[in-house]
Scaffold this motif. Structure first.
Motif, PDB file in Angstrom:
ATOM      1  N   ILE A  60       2.967 -10.927   2.524  1.00 24.48           N
ATOM      2  CA  ILE A  60       2.029 -10.196   3.272  1.00 24.48           C
ATOM      3  C   ILE A  60       1.064  -9.361   2.518  1.00 24.48           C
ATOM      4  O   ILE A  60      -0.173  -9.251   2.546  1.00 24.48           O
ATOM      5  N   ASN A  61       1.755  -8.832   1.746  1.00 24.93           N
ATOM      6  CA  ASN A  61       1.023  -7.633   0.871  1.00 24.93           C
ATOM      7  C   ASN A  61       0.201  -8.172  -0.126  1.00 24.93           C
ATOM      8  O   ASN A  61      -0.722  -7.545  -0.748  1.00 24.93           O
ATOM      9  N   GLN A  62       0.398  -9.574  -0.443  1.00 27.98           N
ATOM     10  CA  GLN A  62      -0.555 -10.254  -1.529  1.00 27.98           C
ATOM     11  C   GLN A  62      -1.726 -10.574  -0.999  1.00 27.98           C
ATOM     12  O   GLN A  62      -2.767 -11.013  -1.552  1.00 27.98           O
ATOM     13  N   ILE A  63      -1.898 -10.524   0.541  1.00 24.08           N
ATOM     14  CA  ILE A  63      -3.440 -11.067   1.023  1.00 24.08           C
ATOM     15  C   ILE A  63      -4.357 -10.005   0.785  1.00 24.08           C
ATOM     16  O   ILE A  63      -4.112  -8.909   1.215  1.00 24.08           O
ATOM     17  N   PRO A  64      -5.438 -10.436   0.132  1.00 22.07           N
ATOM     18  CA  PRO A  64      -6.460  -9.426  -0.130  1.00 22.07           C
ATOM     19  C   PRO A  64      -6.907  -8.622   1.296  1.00 22.07           C
ATOM     20  O   PRO A  64      -7.216  -9.781   2.283  1.00 22.07           O
ATOM     21  N   GLY A  65      -7.189  -7.537   1.172  1.00 22.94           N
ATOM     22  CA  GLY A  65      -7.561  -6.827   2.484  1.00 22.94           C
ATOM     23  C   GLY A  65      -6.247  -6.185   3.309  1.00 22.94           C
ATOM     24  O   GLY A  65      -6.586  -5.320   4.078  1.00 22.94           O
ATOM     25  N   VAL A  66      -5.157  -6.581   2.947  1.00 21.00           N
ATOM     26  CA  VAL A  66      -3.983  -6.054   3.506  1.00 21.00           C
ATOM     27  C   VAL A  66      -3.929  -4.637   2.934  1.00 21.00           C
ATOM     28  O   VAL A  66      -3.496  -4.442   1.804  1.00 21.00           O
ATOM     29  N   VAL A  67      -3.618  -3.586   3.773  1.00 19.69           N
ATOM     30  CA  VAL A  67      -3.020  -2.344   3.167  1.00 19.69           C
ATOM     31  C   VAL A  67      -1.908  -2.122   3.053  1.00 19.69           C
ATOM     32  O   VAL A  67      -1.450  -1.670   2.105  1.00 19.69           O
ATOM     33  N   CYS A  68      -1.234  -2.733   4.168  1.00 18.36           N
ATOM     34  CA  CYS A  68       0.312  -2.318   4.033  1.00 18.36           C
ATOM     35  C   CYS A  68       0.627  -3.241   5.473  1.00 18.36           C
ATOM     36  O   CYS A  68       0.127  -3.489   6.226  1.00 18.36           O
ATOM     37  N   ASN A  69       2.147  -3.483   5.363  1.00 13.83           N
ATOM     38  CA  ASN A  69       2.619  -4.127   6.734  1.00 13.83           C
ATOM     39  C   ASN A  69       3.840  -3.476   7.063  1.00 13.83           C
ATOM     40  O   ASN A  69       4.579  -2.480   6.283  1.00 13.83           O
ATOM     41  N   GLY A  70       4.316  -3.631   8.312  1.00 11.69           N
ATOM     42  CA  GLY A  70       5.251  -2.858   8.912  1.00 11.69           C
ATOM     43  C   GLY A  70       6.650  -3.199   8.540  1.00 11.69           C
ATOM     44  O   GLY A  70       7.695  -2.445   9.220  1.00 11.69           O
ATOM     45  N   LEU A  71       6.811  -4.064   7.624  1.00  8.94           N
ATOM     46  CA  LEU A  71       8.170  -4.238   6.983  1.00  8.94           C
ATOM     47  C   LEU A  71       8.899  -3.154   6.219  1.00  8.94           C
ATOM     48  O   LEU A  71       8.237  -3.075   5.042  1.00  8.94           O
ATOM     49  N   PHE A  72       9.965  -2.634   6.411  1.00 10.97           N
ATOM     50  CA  PHE A  72      10.320  -1.747   5.441  1.00 10.97           C
ATOM     51  C   PHE A  72      11.767  -2.257   4.914  1.00 10.97           C
ATOM     52  O   PHE A  72      12.746  -2.232   5.535  1.00 10.97           O
ATOM     53  N   ALA A  73      11.700  -3.301   4.301  1.00 14.79           N
ATOM     54  CA  ALA A  73      12.735  -4.142   3.579  1.00 14.79           C
ATOM     55  C   ALA A  73      13.105  -3.701   2.395  1.00 14.79           C
ATOM     56  O   ALA A  73      14.128  -3.894   1.853  1.00 14.79           O
ATOM     57  N   PRO A 122       6.108  -7.359  17.862  1.00 15.58           N
ATOM     58  CA  PRO A 122       5.064  -7.962  16.873  1.00 15.58           C
ATOM     59  C   PRO A 122       5.055  -7.195  15.915  1.00 15.58           C
ATOM     60  O   PRO A 122       4.849  -5.853  15.707  1.00 15.58           O
ATOM     61  N   LEU A 123       4.783  -7.630  14.632  1.00 15.49           N
ATOM     62  CA  LEU A 123       4.734  -7.100  13.348  1.00 15.49           C
ATOM     63  C   LEU A 123       3.274  -6.432  12.999  1.00 15.49           C
ATOM     64  O   LEU A 123       2.439  -7.197  12.845  1.00 15.49           O
ATOM     65  N   PRO A 124       3.338  -5.126  12.873  1.00 23.45           N
ATOM     66  CA  PRO A 124       2.008  -4.563  12.510  1.00 23.45           C
ATOM     67  C   PRO A 124       1.693  -4.598  10.958  1.00 23.45           C
ATOM     68  O   PRO A 124       2.144  -4.640  10.044  1.00 23.45           O
ATOM     69  N   VAL A 125       0.295  -4.824  10.818  1.00 25.47           N
ATOM     70  CA  VAL A 125      -0.204  -5.476   9.435  1.00 25.47           C
ATOM     71  C   VAL A 125      -1.440  -4.480   9.503  1.00 25.47           C
ATOM     72  O   VAL A 125      -2.461  -4.846  10.233  1.00 25.47           O
ATOM     73  N   GLU A 126      -1.696  -3.486   8.674  1.00 25.84           N
ATOM     74  CA  GLU A 126      -3.000  -2.603   8.426  1.00 25.84           C
ATOM     75  C   GLU A 126      -3.879  -3.239   7.473  1.00 25.84           C
ATOM     76  O   GLU A 126      -3.392  -3.811   6.378  1.00 25.84           O
ATOM     77  N   VAL A 127      -5.155  -3.523   8.025  1.00 31.60           N
ATOM     78  CA  VAL A 127      -6.222  -4.075   7.075  1.00 31.60           C
ATOM     79  C   VAL A 127      -7.415  -3.343   7.065  1.00 31.60           C
ATOM     80  O   VAL A 127      -7.803  -2.494   7.981  1.00 31.60           O
ATOM     81  N   GLY A 177      19.845  -3.345   7.784  1.00 34.28           N
ATOM     82  CA  GLY A 177      18.987  -1.846   7.542  1.00 34.28           C
ATOM     83  C   GLY A 177      17.658  -2.172   7.330  1.00 34.28           C
ATOM     84  O   GLY A 177      16.785  -1.035   6.952  1.00 34.28           O
ATOM     85  N   HIS A 178      17.123  -3.315   7.162  1.00 38.95           N
ATOM     86  CA  HIS A 178      15.481  -3.510   7.136  1.00 38.95           C
ATOM     87  C   HIS A 178      15.259  -3.175   8.315  1.00 38.95           C
ATOM     88  O   HIS A 178      15.553  -3.454   9.272  1.00 38.95           O
ATOM     89  N   MET A 179      13.900  -2.789   8.449  1.00 43.53           N
ATOM     90  CA  MET A 179      13.164  -2.197   9.833  1.00 43.53           C
ATOM     91  C   MET A 179      11.792  -2.954   9.746  1.00 43.53           C
ATOM     92  O   MET A 179      11.115  -3.345   8.823  1.00 43.53           O
ATOM     93  N   LEU A 180      11.398  -2.882  10.977  1.00 44.84           N
ATOM     94  CA  LEU A 180      10.070  -3.102  11.200  1.00 44.84           C
ATOM     95  C   LEU A 180       9.592  -1.885  12.070  1.00 44.84           C
ATOM     96  O   LEU A 180      10.252  -1.486  12.862  1.00 44.84           O
ATOM     97  N   LYS A 181       8.309  -1.446  11.428  1.00 42.49           N
ATOM     98  CA  LYS A 181       7.788  -0.043  11.914  1.00 42.49           C
ATOM     99  C   LYS A 181       6.356  -0.283  12.151  1.00 42.49           C
ATOM    100  O   LYS A 181       5.651  -1.265  11.684  1.00 42.49           O
ATOM    101  N   GLY A 182       5.757   0.770  12.819  1.00 39.40           N
ATOM    102  CA  GLY A 182       4.284   0.666  12.917  1.00 39.40           C
ATOM    103  C   GLY A 182       3.733   0.622  14.350  1.00 39.40           C
ATOM    104  O   GLY A 182       2.601   0.591  14.625  1.00 39.40           O
ATOM    105  N   GLY A 183       4.633   0.371  15.358  1.00 43.28           N
ATOM    106  CA  GLY A 183       4.107   0.656  16.672  1.00 43.28           C
ATOM    107  C   GLY A 183       3.265   1.527  16.988  1.00 43.28           C
ATOM    108  O   GLY A 183       2.474   1.508  17.824  1.00 43.28           O
TER     109      GLY A 183
END
Ligand SMILES: O=C[C@H](O)[C@H](O)[C@H](O)COP(=O)(O)O
Length: 231
Positions: A197-210, A135-140, A95-101
């Protein structure tokens, strides 16, 4: 054999039944973003009086909800939501999801975090054994794009700055940030990867909903809609 669009419409209808059954009248519903969520919005529109209001996960969904006459509330005015309904780009057996397309990942995660029950709606093509084909979306934050790209490449991914389809213009999110799409990952531990991924400075959020995965999946398959729950 159903088309993908028919399957999306079928799960949207099933999600309408799910929320009307499980939400008492007068509740506030969380609403996702994307083509499947759009069909869900259209399906619940005739029942809008059932809801005191909705909390939306994007400007696009807000516009659609308002056109239908829904009372769209600010997420800051709500402490919790009984349910959140949204699509996914991939969902694994846990039930883990990848989102943000569609670029709405950050607001989707904010609204999903308020919800007791996450109802994921998608067609069968989204169900995968291991996530990462999409592809995994990462908002920066734009100024961090180059350094976040280098960090994501260390994870083994191929990183592309998202552009508006068919143009050379950078895609800008509802939060005035940019999106890096990371291809080629084999996501065997989505909970750990989401946090890292959330620990990288500048990342707002990533598309893993785990960490906040789906509770209920309504999935459109050859035989119709199948309902699955996750513990
Ligand atoms: O940003 C977009 C969202 O995460 C969508 O939920 C996801 O991309 C699925 O969209 P669709 O229902 O259009 O396949």
């Amino acid at each position: 054999m159903y088309t993908q669009d028919q399957l999306k419409a079928m799960v949207a209808e099933a999600a309408k039944d799910e929320v009307l059954k499980h939400m008492a009248p007068g509740g506030i519903l969380g609403v996702g973003t994307g083509s499947t969520a759009n069909l869900f919005i259209d399906a619940i529109a005739p029942h809008k009086s059932h809801f005191a209001g909705v909390v939306s996960s994007s400007q696009a969904s807000t516009e659609r909800l308002k056109k239908h006459g829904f009372n769209v509330l600010d997420s800051n005015s709500v402490e919790s939501l009984p349910m959140y309904v949204d699509g996914a780009d991939e969902i694994d057996p846990q039930g883990h999801m990848l989102k943000g397309g569609g670029g709405a990942l950050t607001r989707e995660k904010i609204v999903a975090h308020l919800a007791k029950t996450f109802v994921c709606i998608c067609d069968g093509s989204k169900q995968v054994a291991v996530m990462g084909q999409f592809p995994l979306p990462v908002e920066v934050i734009p100024m961090a794009t180059a350094q976040v790209t280098r960090e994501l490449e260390k994870l083994g991914g191929t990183v592309t700055l998202r552009k508006i389809k068919g143009t050379d213009q950078v895609f800008v999110t509802d939060n005035q940030a940019w999106i890096l799409d990371v291809a080629g990952l084999k996501i065997t531990n989505p909970v750990e990867l989401e946090s890292n991924i959330n620990q990288i400075p500048g990342v707002v959020c990533n598309g893993l909903f785990a960490r906040r995965k789906a509770n209920v999946l309504l999935i459109g398959e050859a035989n119709g809609v199948r309902r699955q729950t996750y513990s």
